[in-house]
Design an enzyme around this catalytic site. Structure first.
Site: not given
Ligand code: NAD
Ligand code: UGA
Length: 468
Positions: A273, A42, A93, A279
């Protein structure tokens, strides 16, 4: 007094840590930002000379191009980055636990805990440690306990909660102009001072009235609450879409009419769908688990229903496909357009497309998949995981991965739109029609296609939330 943050370390170079800290680096040229991860592949991708970044996000490459090598660095040298930093984001994560207590509901905090222990083990100066990952309530307290019990004497650790609200596909816009930035801290003088240090970082580009400072528990709960309420809107509209399909109502008209009430608001009311993404489901289940642990079974049942309805919506859609295709899809070719959980991302975590394809395969159909961004290897990985009892060679006999929407549709009896990629609207549908078996069916699970134009060509069209 607040620390003047000069060096930031972010642990976790994923969908959140990568874009968030890249934008901080872009907007704060005076701060050195180092994003670290255990995953060498990565980090190599983040550092790749041709900017073949590990995640696809519109606008991200432009940010990395400007900041990388200037004040933004990607590295696997976690110890050095931690030691040098004044402020550390923990952005690892937090998946749903697969086994043990709370399996299927509670968050797996193993990655957060090991990152925290790592900070304690190597830190040689005081730090502000920021919980960026979405975590159960009171995780900040556990982090504090671990840091204080394991660190060198004389060091101070201030823990902040700073949950991330970006959505994938719009991450860069969301980070450039967030609705709000939320920072939770202890309400002690030290806690407030740490909160001010982080506020000062965001204030480089976020208007201060959008930076909300609250207590640490409120901050942790607000993140779960925001996702739960967003997902609940989708389950509400999807529940209504079932009523529309059974009557003459049109879910787009209903959503529009309801959303015009300013108390409801127009956004996030698109029937689909089903929702996917890493999340929504995870965070609601986390809230369900919390409610149960607090002996609030009615509250737990309320939130659980949001997930139950989502499962129902996916099943209902695949059943409609089977029912419409004369009650059998055995040996039929189904083209599935879209595999990502939403448009403008290559992310497939909890994608509804996976559930649909699994259902089609269990009916012994042949499925051809096309997605403009998802890697072929990822599709095989997800399908193997969804069908743990079926060997991959068997899955590969039933599934083909196509390079274009047109080739996916060739010889099929039905095209299913599972992701709302804009390009699906602009396909040469007449050419698609010519290559398909007749009658040619289209199932629009995202309400993006022009039904009249398709019917004009000769398609049988079925749209989510429409009975006609
Ligand atoms: P991700 O899996 O894409 O990334 C997490 C990274 O952390 C991985 O690359 C992993 O290798 C690394 N990692 C794990 N343990 C580690 C350690 N001890 N030292 C160094 N690296 C380590 O996950 P993500 O989607 O970025 O989500 C991270 C957090 O943010 C989660 O708690 C998720 O719920 C939250 N979150 C995600 C989103 C989103 O849109 N994906 C939005 C808001 C919040
Ligand atoms: C969502 C939230 O929107 C973010 O604010 C939050 O930070 C994030 O989760 C997180 O904690 O991970 P994300 O999952 O990236 O973001 O994308 P969204 O746009 O929220 O869509 C989520 C799912 O809902 C998708 O499958 C999307 O297609 C669906 N969706 C969204 C619908 O079916 N209808 C809608 O009107 C909106």
């Amino acid at each position: 007094a607040p620390v003047n943050v000069k060096k930031i370390c972010c642990i976790g170079a994923g969908y959140v840590g990568g874009p968030t800290c890249a934008v901080i680096a872009l907007k704060c040229p005076h701060i050195q930002v180092t994003i670290v991860d255990l995953n060498q592949a990565r980090i190599d991708a983040w550092n790749s000379p041709d900017y073949a970044l590990p995640i696809y996000e519109p606008g991200l490459v432009d940010v990395v191009r400007v900041a990388r090598g200037r004040n933004l660095f990607f590295s696997t040298s976690i110890d050095v980055a931690v030691q040098e930093a004044d402020l550390i984001f923990v952005s690892v994560n937090t998946p749903t636990k697969k086994s043990g207590v709370g399996a299927g509901f509670a968050a797996d905090l193993n990655y957060v805990e090991s990152a925290t222990r790592h900070i304690a083990a190597v830190a040689t100066s005081s730090k502000i440690v920021v919980e960026k990952s979405t975590v159960p309530m009171r995780t900040a307290e556990s982090m504090r306990t671990i840091l204080e019990a394991n660190s060198k004497p004389g060091l101070r650790f201030d823990i902040l909660s700073n949950p991330e609200f970006l959505a994938e596909g719009t991450a860069i816009d969301d980070l450039f102009a967030p609705d709000r930035v939320l920072i939770g801290s202890l309400q002690t003088p030290e806690g407030k001072s740490a909160c001010q240090s982080l506020t000062n970082v965001y204030a480089n580009w976020v208007p201060v009235d959008r930076i909300l400072t609250v207590g640490v528990w409120s901050s942790e709960l607000s993140k779960l609450a925001a996702n739960a309420m967003l997902a609940q809107r989708i389950s509400s509209i999807n529940a209504l879409s079932a009523i529309c399909e059974a009557t003459g109502a049109n879910i787009e008209e209903v959503a529009h009419a309801v959303g015009r009430d300013t108390r409801v608001g127009p956004k996030f009311l698109r029937a689909s769908v089903g929702f996917g993404g890493s999340c929504f489901q995870k965070d609601i289940l986390n809230l369900v688990y919390l409610s149960e642990s607090l002996h609030l079974p009615e509250v737990a049942a309320y939130w659980r229903q949001v997930v139950t309805l989502n499962e129902y919506q996916k099943r209902r859609f695949s059943k409609r496909v089977v029912d419409t295709l004369f009650n059998t899809i055995t040996n039929k070719n189904i083209a599935v357009l879209g595999f990502a959980f939403k448009a403008d991302t290559g992310d497939t975590r909890e994608s509804p497309a996976i559930t649909l394809i699994r259902d089609f395969l269990s009916e012994r159909a042949h499925v051809t998949v096309y997605d403009p961004q998802v890697e072929v290897s990822q599709i095989w990985f997800d399908l193997s995981e969804a069908l743990p009892d079926v060997p991959l060679e068997q899955i590969k006999k039933q599934v083909t991965i196509a390079n274009t929407a047109l080739s996916a549709a060739q010889n099929s009896e039905a095209v299913v739109v599972a992701t709302e990629w804009k390009e699906f609207r602009d396909i040469d549908w007449r050419a698609v029609y010519d290559t398909m078996k007749k009658p040619a069916f289209v199932f629009d699970g995202r309400m993006i296609l022009d039904r009249d134009a398709l019917r004009e060509i000769g398609f049988e069209v079925m749209t989510i939330g429409r009975g006609d």
